[in-house]
Scaffold this motif. Structure first.
Motif, PDB file in Angstrom:
ATOM      1  N   GLY A 141      60.589  33.013   4.448  1.00 11.14           N
ATOM      2  CA  GLY A 141      60.446  31.570   4.530  1.00 11.14           C
ATOM      3  C   GLY A 141      61.688  30.806   4.118  1.00 11.14           C
ATOM      4  O   GLY A 141      61.992  29.744   4.671  1.00 11.14           O
ATOM      5  N   LEU A 142      62.441  31.374   3.174  1.00  8.86           N
ATOM      6  CA  LEU A 142      63.638  30.684   2.693  1.00  8.86           C
ATOM      7  C   LEU A 142      64.659  30.534   3.828  1.00  8.86           C
ATOM      8  O   LEU A 142      65.198  29.450   4.061  1.00  8.86           O
ATOM      9  N   GLY A 143      64.887  31.654   4.565  1.00 15.23           N
ATOM     10  CA  GLY A 143      65.832  31.604   5.668  1.00 15.23           C
ATOM     11  C   GLY A 143      65.348  30.718   6.794  1.00 15.23           C
ATOM     12  O   GLY A 143      66.137  30.042   7.444  1.00 15.23           O
ATOM     13  N   GLU A 144      64.030  30.732   6.994  1.00 19.93           N
ATOM     14  CA  GLU A 144      63.467  29.942   8.086  1.00 19.93           C
ATOM     15  C   GLU A 144      63.668  28.454   7.836  1.00 19.93           C
ATOM     16  O   GLU A 144      63.978  27.696   8.755  1.00 19.93           O
ATOM     17  N   SER A 145      63.517  28.051   6.575  1.00 16.21           N
ATOM     18  CA  SER A 145      63.609  26.627   6.273  1.00 16.21           C
ATOM     19  C   SER A 145      65.031  26.108   6.438  1.00 16.21           C
ATOM     20  O   SER A 145      65.220  24.922   6.714  1.00 16.21           O
TER      21      SER A 145
ATOM     22  N   LEU B 299      68.586  30.206   8.749  1.00 17.66           N
ATOM     23  CA  LEU B 299      69.594  31.239   8.494  1.00 17.66           C
ATOM     24  C   LEU B 299      69.014  32.571   8.955  1.00 17.66           C
ATOM     25  O   LEU B 299      67.991  33.010   8.447  1.00 17.66           O
ATOM     26  N   SER B 300      69.681  33.206   9.939  1.00 18.35           N
ATOM     27  CA  SER B 300      69.191  34.507  10.404  1.00 18.35           C
ATOM     28  C   SER B 300      69.680  35.602   9.474  1.00 18.35           C
ATOM     29  O   SER B 300      70.571  35.382   8.655  1.00 18.35           O
ATOM     30  N   GLN B 301      69.106  36.799   9.637  1.00 14.08           N
ATOM     31  CA  GLN B 301      69.528  37.894   8.757  1.00 14.08           C
ATOM     32  C   GLN B 301      70.950  38.332   9.088  1.00 14.08           C
ATOM     33  O   GLN B 301      71.648  38.889   8.251  1.00 14.08           O
ATOM     34  N   SER B 302      71.412  38.018  10.325  1.00 10.84           N
ATOM     35  CA  SER B 302      72.805  38.306  10.666  1.00 10.84           C
ATOM     36  C   SER B 302      73.738  37.488   9.782  1.00 10.84           C
ATOM     37  O   SER B 302      74.675  38.022   9.168  1.00 10.84           O
TER      38      SER B 302
ATOM     39  N   ALA C 205      69.156  47.334   6.392  1.00  9.02           N
ATOM     40  CA  ALA C 205      70.233  46.355   6.561  1.00  9.02           C
ATOM     41  C   ALA C 205      70.438  46.075   8.042  1.00  9.02           C
ATOM     42  O   ALA C 205      69.978  46.807   8.914  1.00  9.02           O
ATOM     43  N   PHE C 206      71.142  44.990   8.302  1.00  6.35           N
ATOM     44  CA  PHE C 206      71.407  44.569   9.678  1.00  6.35           C
ATOM     45  C   PHE C 206      72.908  44.665   9.925  1.00  6.35           C
ATOM     46  O   PHE C 206      73.712  44.370   9.040  1.00  6.35           O
TER      47      PHE C 206
END
Lengths: 252, 99
Positions: free
Chosen positions: A22-26, A29-32, A110-111
Motif C-alpha cells: 500500500g505504501l508504494g501504491e499511494s 512507486l513500483s518495485q523497480s 528481489a527484482f
C-alpha cells in the motif's frame, strides 16, 4: 505463481508491482524504482562506509570500495587516456548502478530493474547523449568528419555517410538491448528450471524426487553463470562507454 | 646475486604458469565469453543497426509520403551498417575503434 496448471509462467516475474504494498501504491512507486533506490543506498553506503576510516591497511569494506574504484579508474584511464580521468564519475556511477542492480536481482524475492528495456535504454541514451555533447564541445563541427573516414573516395560519400550515421545511431540500441536481453534470458532460464524442479518433484512420487535433482543441479550451475553475467554485463557497459568516450575525445 | 635473479625468474615463470602474472598489455575483452557470447554480441550489433535503419526509413517515408522506397533504401543501409558494426567488433583496436 510458478506453475499454474501445466503452463510455465516465466515472464510474470518482470511485471511491475507497487513497492511495499500500500505504501508504494499511494506514491505510485513500483518495485523497480524501489530496487533502484535500494541499489543507490547500497552503493552510497559502500563508498561512504568504505572511505570513512581511511585505514592504511584496509578492512573488508574499504578494500571492496578501493577495488571498485581502482578497477573503474584503470578502465577509464586505460581506454580514454589520462585526459579521460574527468569522465570517471560518469563511468563509475553507471558501472556500480548496473552491477549492483544485476546482483540485487540474483537475490530471492528481489527484482532486476536492468531486465526492463525502459531502464537500460534510458541509461544507454544518457551515455549516447553525453558522448555526443562531449564530442561536439571538444571538436565543434569537425566532429561531423567522424562520419566520413579520411582517404575514402569522395564518390562514395553518399553511400558511406548514411551507413556511418546509422552505425553511430545504433550504439544506444545495441548497448540497451545487450544488457536487457542478457538479464531477461538469464532470469527466464532460472525460472523455467526452477519450475521443472517443482513439476517433476510433485509429479512422480519417489522417482520425482530423484528426477527433480537434475533441473536443480542445472539451476545451481545457472546461478553461478548468472553471477558471472551480472558482472560481465556491467563491465561491458562500462568499457563500451569508455570506448565511445575515447572516440569522442580523439575522434579517430 | 645471480642466485637471487634466478629465483626472481623462476618465480615469474611459476606465477605465469598459475595464471597469476598479468600480461603487460591486458587485452581489451569487449567480446563476450565463449562462442555463445561472441555470437550474441554480433547478433545484437546487426539487429540494432537494422532496427535503426528501418526506423529512419519508416519515419522518412511517413513524413514524405514515399512509402516504401526510403524504407527499402534504409533497410539496405541498416544491413550494411550492421555488417560494419560486426567488422569493427572483431577488428583489432588501433585504427578506429568502432562500436
Amino acid at each position: 505463481m510458478a506453475a499454474e496448471g501445466q503452463a510455465i509462467d516465466a515472464l510474470s516475474q518482470f511485471a511491475l508491482k507497487p513497492f511495499l504494498g500500500g505504501l508504494g501504491e499511494s506514491v505510485r512507486l513500483s518495485q523497480s524504482n524501489g530496487h533502484m533506490l535500494i541499489a543507490l543506498g547500497l552503493i552510497a553506503a559502500l563508498m561512504m562506509w568504505g572511505t570513512a576510516r581511511r585505514a592504511i591497511v584496509p578492512g573488508r569494506v574499504q578494500a571492496l570500495a578501493e577495488t571498485a574504484y581502482d578497477f573503474v579508474h584503470d578502465l577509464v584511464v586505460g581506454q580514454v587516456g589520462e585526459e579521460g580521468a574527468k569522465y570517471f564519475p560518469l563511468v563509475f556511477s553507471l558501472f556500480m548502478f548496473i552491477l549492483v542492480g544485476n546482483l540485487l536481482g540474483m537475490l530471492p524475492y528481489a527484482f532486476t530493474f536492468t531486465s526492463h528495456i525502459a531502464v537500460t535504454f534510458a541509461l544507454a541514451m544518457l551515455v549516447f547523449l553525453v558522448v555526443t555533447v562531449i564530442a561536439l564541445s571538444i571538436h565543434g563541427t569537425h566532429f561531423f568528419s567522424y562520419f566520413f573516414p579520411e582517404g575514402a573516395p569522395k564518390l562514395l560519400a553518399p553511400l558511406i555517410i548514411p551507413i556511418e550515421i546509422i552505425s553511430y545511431l545504433s550504439r544506444p540500441v545495441s548497448l540497451a538491448v545487450r544488457l536487457f536481453a542478457n538479464m531477461v534470458a538469464g532470469h527466464v532460464m532460472l525460472k523455467v528450471f526452477a519450475t521443472f524442479v517443482v513439476m517433476i518433484g510433485g509429479a512422480a512420487g519417489i522417482f520425482g524426487i530423484f528426477g527433480a535433482a537434475l533441473p536443480l543441479a542445472v539451476n545451481v550451475a545457472l546461478i553461478g553463470f548468472e553471477l558471472l553475467v551480472a558482472f560481465l554485463q556491467a563491465y561491458v557497459f562500462a568499457i563500451l562507454t569508455c570506448i565511445y568516450l575515447h572516440d569522442a575525445v580523439h575522434l579517430h | 646475486m645471480s642466485e637471487q635473479d634466478g629465483f626472481t625468474e623462476r618465480l615469474r615463470q611459476a606465477r605465469t604458469r598459475q595464471g597469476l602474472e598479468q600480461s603487460k598489455e591486458p587485452a581489451v575483452k569487449t567480446v563476450g565469453t565463449g562462442p555463445w557470447g561472441i555470437g550474441f554480441r554480433a547478433g545484437v550489433e546487426v539487429v540494432s543497426a537494422l532496427v535503426v535503419g528501418i526506423a529512419i526509413g519508416y519515419a522518412l517515408d511517413h513524413w514524405l509520403g514515399t512509402w516504401p522506397w526510403l524504407f527499402l533504401l534504409f533497410f539496405v543501409a541498416g544491413s550494411a551498417a550492421g555488417i560494419m558494426n560486426v567488422y569493427r567488433l572483431f577488428k583489432p583496436r588501433g585504427g578506429r575503434p568502432g562500436i
